[in-house]
Design an enzyme around this catalytic site. Structure first.
Site, short mmCIF file in Angstrom:
data_model
loop_
_atom_site.label_atom_id
_atom_site.label_comp_id
_atom_site.label_asym_id
_atom_site.label_seq_id
_atom_site.Cartn_x
_atom_site.Cartn_y
_atom_site.Cartn_z
N CYS A 182 55.34 44.90 44.58
CA CYS A 182 54.05 45.58 44.49
C CYS A 182 54.18 46.99 45.04
O CYS A 182 54.78 47.20 46.10
CB CYS A 182 52.99 44.81 45.27
N HIS A 212 48.90 39.25 38.44
CA HIS A 212 49.17 40.04 39.64
C HIS A 212 48.11 41.14 39.82
O HIS A 212 47.54 41.29 40.91
CB HIS A 212 50.57 40.66 39.53
N GLU A 213 47.85 41.89 38.74
CA GLU A 213 46.91 43.01 38.85
C GLU A 213 45.47 42.55 39.01
O GLU A 213 44.70 43.16 39.77
CB GLU A 213 47.05 43.94 37.63
N HIS A 264 44.57 41.83 42.53
CA HIS A 264 44.21 43.02 43.30
C HIS A 264 42.69 43.26 43.26
O HIS A 264 42.09 43.72 44.25
CB HIS A 264 44.91 44.26 42.74
#
Length: 215
Positions: free
Chosen positions: A134, A176-177, A180
């Site tokens: 990341c 993953h994004e 966030h």
């Protein structure tokens, strides 16, 4: 008649101004004052932003010139040699909005595309382990269990709504994004985390100073 024209002109000015007034002062500052390669938030010093949940864009922001500037700067940040990533989320550049950019490994030429007001509607298949890193957690790497396929819904940059299924490495990046956007980091899900020495050495070539106006 003249009074009516004055009123209509005033209403036009008000409408024009309000169409671009949906951004917070902080968001406008980040968009306006950031260089073409933006500062990327890192843990733990920027945890307040990285751990905060993100909110949707409204119609005012979607129709604004600020959004075009933001998308252009996020793209340049992601593709700059100092970052050279495969995805980035708006919280990583200091704006808690539901916006990510993803390199689509499942498409010809692997384009980097923006996704606004994105949601993962379904997680499909059996989880499989894979390596992750990341931009906000240098120089760490880890092994994370992710689903091989996702169904997502989002808005394109022009406001067009889309629902689609994505699989493979691109599906991993989306997970993953999108994490966030909910204040979740991959290390929260990782089976193992370790320092990647080659990444640490690579980062020493670049400056990652936080802008003075950010302080």
């Amino acid at each position: 008649m003249r009074n009516l024209l004055r009123i209509l002109a005033a209403l036009a000015i008000i409408t024009s101004c309000s169409a671009h007034s949906g951004w917070t002062e902080w968001e406008k500052t980040v968009i306006d004052r950031s260089d073409s390669v933006m500062y990327v938030c890192v843990m733990p010093e920027d945890s307040a932003i990285l751990r905060a949940p993100s909110v949707d864009f409204g119609q005012k922001e979607l129709a604004s010139p600020e959004l075009k500037t933001l998308l252009a700067k996020m793209y340049r940040t992601l593709t700059d040699p100092s970052q050279d990533g495969v995805g980035i989320a708006a919280p990583q550049i200091g704006i808690n909005r539901r916006l990510i950019m993803v390199m689509r490994y499942d498409k010809p030429d692997k384009p980097i595309e923006p996704y606004l007001n994105i949601r993962i509607d379904s997680l499909l298949g059996q989880k499989i382990p894979g390596p992750e890193g990341c931009l906000s957690l240098p120089p760490l790497r880890g092994t994370v269990q992710r689903y091989p396929k996702v169904q997502i819904s989002y808005l394109k940059a022009d406001g067009t709504p889309v629902t689609e299924q994505v699989e493979g490495y691109s599906a991993i990046i989306f997970q993953h994004e999108c994490d966030h956007l909910d204040g979740i980091l991959y290390t929260d899900r990782a089976d193992t985390v370790y320092v990647n020495e080659s990444w640490a050495a690579e980062r020493e070539q670049f400056s990652y100073q936080k802008p003075t106006w950010w302080q």
